[in-house]
Design an enzyme around this catalytic site. Structure first.
Site, short mmCIF file in Angstrom:
data_model
loop_
_atom_site.label_atom_id
_atom_site.label_comp_id
_atom_site.label_asym_id
_atom_site.label_seq_id
_atom_site.Cartn_x
_atom_site.Cartn_y
_atom_site.Cartn_z
N TYR A 183 0.85 -1.18 0.00
CA TYR A 183 0.00 0.00 0.00
C TYR A 183 0.89 1.23 0.00
O TYR A 183 1.82 1.32 -0.79
CB TYR A 183 -0.99 -0.06 1.17
CG TYR A 183 -2.17 0.87 0.98
CD1 TYR A 183 -2.96 0.78 -0.16
CD2 TYR A 183 -2.48 1.84 1.92
CE1 TYR A 183 -4.02 1.63 -0.36
CE2 TYR A 183 -3.56 2.69 1.73
CZ TYR A 183 -4.32 2.60 0.59
OH TYR A 183 -5.37 3.45 0.40
N LYS A 230 -19.85 -20.22 -10.85
CA LYS A 230 -19.11 -20.01 -12.09
C LYS A 230 -17.68 -19.57 -11.79
O LYS A 230 -16.73 -20.01 -12.45
CB LYS A 230 -19.83 -18.96 -12.93
CG LYS A 230 -19.48 -18.96 -14.40
CD LYS A 230 -20.06 -20.18 -15.09
CE LYS A 230 -19.71 -20.20 -16.56
NZ LYS A 230 -20.68 -19.49 -17.39
#
Length: 427
Positions: A42, A97
């Site tokens: 970060y 999926k």
């Protein structure tokens, strides 16, 4: 409530207080265990890849997960055989999926359920977020809306857009048709093909059969044969309106070489099967109950090849044979779209793989000892790990040939070796 139903509900819920509900989560791919690693993950270190992408947007493939990330997007209007059940009710399917993407092709996927249903809102929403991903898998969007949505998004987006409900079954059944033609000695241009079901999948299948060379296609919807005398047809159906006196499924089935069922239970009768041409093929894809059960169809024809959408019968038409590997190949060459040639390449790769010797682990998974190329095995098994290499490499090569790949100096053999290593390292 059946035992399986309860087991499925339990499967989707957290098993303990530290577990999560649902089927997918986030995998962190870089260490973040020290102050320095935190600073790179970060602030302030993350600014450097940001600046590289600002200079060259394609650098997002190098510094982010874009190149291995697919969005599975649905509005919940045509979920499996459940129909228009709403966007959140369809979320378990979209999560599923994502599981298949990861399990079969090592592709990361996230599900996005849209609480909008008009065409313009769906197109605008997907177009606005498309660049975050390497590809967009549209799922369970009702016809005929799905046709315009996919067509326009393919024009707008810089990444592949693929509506699997349209094209998945088409890719798999085309592979089966290729092999059935070889077994029967027939030619595509000589066939009479009947398609029962004129939704997204039926239209896409017919389109692929035409690309293969089939010229004689009779399509039926809930009102019967789609013919030139009808005035109730949308643009997609009009393309398949023919000048014929046939009106019923039984009329259409006479002397047919192939019947594709994408409708519902009991739509194909034994009389229809008996009236078909020599060495016929039937794909009865309605789930969970096909248009005709294989044993019933075989009771009237011993020269029949039949496949269904079910895993407990031979020749399963399973979309998992297609979409994970199609996206794998498309992502790896940074394709901007999935072309007709890429889909046909996937079909031909599937057809070719079915002719190879079946590994023992595949036969064991199916509890069969008769798995060899023939009427009971014209489509590969979803458990065949070679799918990753065969299908993905064929799709990637087709993307390069079609000029839609972003990579330079593509080396097919090196790519196959990379895929093989990925398959070998799979759990």
């Amino acid at each position: 409530m059946s035992t399986f139903e309860q087991e499925s509900l339990d499967y989707h819920k957290a098993r303990n207080q530290f577990d999560s509900n649902g089927k997918i989560g986030t995998l962190i791919t870089k260490p973040c265990d020290t102050v320095k690693e935190l600073a790179m993950a970060y602030s302030p270190g993350v600014a450097y890849p940001c600046l590289e992408i600002e200079k060259d947007i394609d650098a997002a493939y190098d510094y982010t997960n874009k190149g291995n990330l697919v969005a599975v997007i649905s509005d919940g209007t045509a979920v499996l055989g459940l129909g228009d059940i709403g966007h959140l009710a369809g979320k378990p399917v979209m999560e599923g999926k994502c599981v298949l993407f990861k399990a079969f092709a090592h592709v990361d996927a996230v599900d996005i359920e849209l609480n909008v249903h008009d065409t313009e809102s769906i197109i605008a929403t997907v177009a606005a977020i498309a660049d975050t991903f390497g590809g967009i898998n549209l799922e369970d969007i009702a016809a005929p809306q799905c046709f315009e949505i996919e067509t326009r998004l393919k024009e707008i987006c810089n990444v592949p857009v693929f509506h699997d409900d349209q094209h998945g079954t088409a890719v798999i059944t085309t592979a089966g048709l290729i092999n059935a033609l070889e077994m029967s000695g027939k030619k595509a241009e000589e066939l009479k093909v009947v398609v029962i079901g004129a939704g997204a999948s039926g239209i896409a299948c017919a389109n692929m059969y035409k690309a293969l060379g089939v010229k004689n296609i009779t399509m039926l919807d809930s009102k019967g044969v789609i013919h030139t005398g009808r005035t109730d047809l949308n643009e997609q159906k009009k393309a398949y309106a023919i000048d014929t006196t046939d009106r019923t499924p039984a009329d259409a089935a006479k002397n047919a070489d192939m019947i594709l069922g994408l409708s519902g239970p009991d739509q194909i009768s034994t009389d229809m099967v008996a009236s078909m041409a020599a060495n016929p093929i039937i794909f009865a894809c309605a789930n969970p109950t096909p248009e005709i059960m294989p044993a019933l169809a075989k009771s009237v024809r011993d020269d029949l090849i039949i496949g269904t959408g079910r895993s407990d019968f031979a020749n399963q038409v399973n979309n998992v044979l297609g979409f994970p590997f199609i996206f794998r190949g498309a992502l790896d060459v940074r394709a901007t779209k999935i072309t007709e040639n890429m889909k046909m390449a996937a079909s031909k790769a599937l057809a070719a793989l079915a002719k190879e010797s079946v590994p023992d682990y595949v036969a064991k998974a199916h509890k069969r000892d008769d798995m060899a190329f023939g009427p009971e095995y014209i489509i590969p098994s979803p458990f065949d790990k070679r799918l990753l290499v065969w299908v993905s490499s064929a799709v990637a090569q087709a993307a390069v040939e079609d000029g839609v790949a972003g990579v330079k100096d593509f080396n097919l053999e090196a790519y196959k070796a990379k895929l093989q290593a990925m398959a070998d390292n799979a759990k």
